[in-house]
Scaffold this active site. Structure first.
Site, PDB file in Angstrom:
ATOM      1  N   GLU A  46       0.710  -1.114  -0.009  1.00 14.95           N
ATOM      2  CA  GLU A  46      -0.062  -0.214   0.076  1.00 14.95           C
ATOM      3  C   GLU A  46       0.793   1.133  -0.236  1.00 14.95           C
ATOM      4  O   GLU A  46       1.877   1.538   0.740  1.00 14.95           O
ATOM      5  CB  GLU A  46      -0.933   0.072   1.281  1.00 14.95           C
ATOM      6  CG  GLU A  46      -1.756   1.148   1.297  1.00 14.95           C
ATOM      7  CD  GLU A  46      -2.643   1.320   2.340  1.00 14.95           C
ATOM      8  OE1 GLU A  46      -3.152   0.361   2.818  1.00 14.95           O
ATOM      9  OE2 GLU A  46      -2.835   2.455   2.851  1.00 14.95           O
ATOM     10  N   GLU A  68      -2.492  11.524   2.035  1.00 18.13           N
ATOM     11  CA  GLU A  68      -3.555  11.308   3.320  1.00 18.13           C
ATOM     12  C   GLU A  68      -3.811  12.294   4.229  1.00 18.13           C
ATOM     13  O   GLU A  68      -2.679  12.958   4.714  1.00 18.13           O
ATOM     14  CB  GLU A  68      -3.173   9.807   3.818  1.00 18.13           C
ATOM     15  CG  GLU A  68      -4.184   9.305   4.777  1.00 18.13           C
ATOM     16  CD  GLU A  68      -3.511   8.132   5.411  1.00 18.13           C
ATOM     17  OE1 GLU A  68      -4.680   7.054   5.730  1.00 18.13           O
ATOM     18  OE2 GLU A  68      -2.522   7.999   5.441  1.00 18.13           O
TER      19      GLU A  68
END
Length: 246
Positions: free
Chosen positions: A138, A143
């Site tokens: 990932e 974010e």
């Protein structure tokens, strides 16, 4: 008299990038739907927060700009994630690219776009890549977890990861994000992150080369961003999204 003749075989090969998702992708709903599906690309509409995703909360707010809205709601059935029940306090949106992205030996990708993302407590917008087959890999290319910062993360396991948190000033403005994935040695992948033209961090994804990724853009709520979240609508906008090969 001598005549020099150069043939194509004698000239060095020139590598040219291929555009996989063009900057026109958010010019219209038709363009969006050519390259993306609604909700998470593995087929779900919930993940690990308090928002349930649906198509109605994803829109081309103006030609060239995608806007996802998170709306507070009551009375939604809970979701199950990791064996736990999660309360659903919002309806929001996610899109996943139809194409999978696999870094080949000697190659790679560039993912870029401009993002207008909130940093309010309880809001969790993201621009990320995650494993098609199992987990990890990932890469959180950008974010925001309600802390006033932006995070850049690369997971090798749930406990072994590289991350860089940077103060995220002027969240009402669009900021340019770029992430480059490049095969390092036929096995591992080098991951570089930029924000507003400045290189932020370089990570290495162990055994990432040859593994397919989903591309996801979503507005999750609460969860890792804290709670309670906002009691009014929250928006997350993206423009100039582009994906090219190296």
């Amino acid at each position: 008299m001598y005549i020099l003749v150069f043939t194509a075989a004698l000239l060095p090969a020139v590598s040219t990038a291929t555009t996989l998702i063009p900057k026109t992708v958010f010019d219209s709903t038709a363009n969006l739907e050519q390259y993306f599906t609604y909700n998470y690309p593995w087929g779900g509409n919930t993940h690990n927060g308090a928002a349930r995703m649906d198509k109605a909360h994803v829109a081309i707010s103006s030609p060239g700009t995608l806007t996802i809205t998170a709306q507070p709601v009551k009375g939604q059935p809970p979701a199950t994630h990791g064996g736990k029940q999660l309360a659903i306090n919002y309806l929001a949106g996610a899109i996943g690219a139809k194409q999978h992205f696999t870094v080949p030996k000697g190659g790679g990708f560039v993912f870029s776009g401009s993002f207008q993302a909130t940093t309010t407590k309880g809001t969790w917008p993201a621009f990320w890549l995650t494993a098609v087959n199992g987990w990890p890999p990932e890469i959180d290319m950008a974010e925001w977890k309600g802390s006033g910062k932006i995070s850049f993360n690369t997971f090798n396991t749930s406990s072994v990861l590289s991350w860089k948190d940077v103060q995220y000033n002027d969240p009402a403005q669009f900021h340019d994000i770029k992430c480059e994935l490049r095969d390092k040695n036929g096995k591992d992948t080098q991951v570089k992150f930029w924000m507003d033209g400045k290189e932020i961090a370089t990570h290495v994804g162990k055994d990432y080369t040859g593994k397919p990724f989903y591309l996801v853009i979503n507005l999750q709520m609460e969860g890792s961003s804290g709670k309670p979240g906002p009691t009014t609508n929250t928006t997350y906008s993206v423009r100039n999204l582009e994906v090219t090969t190296l």
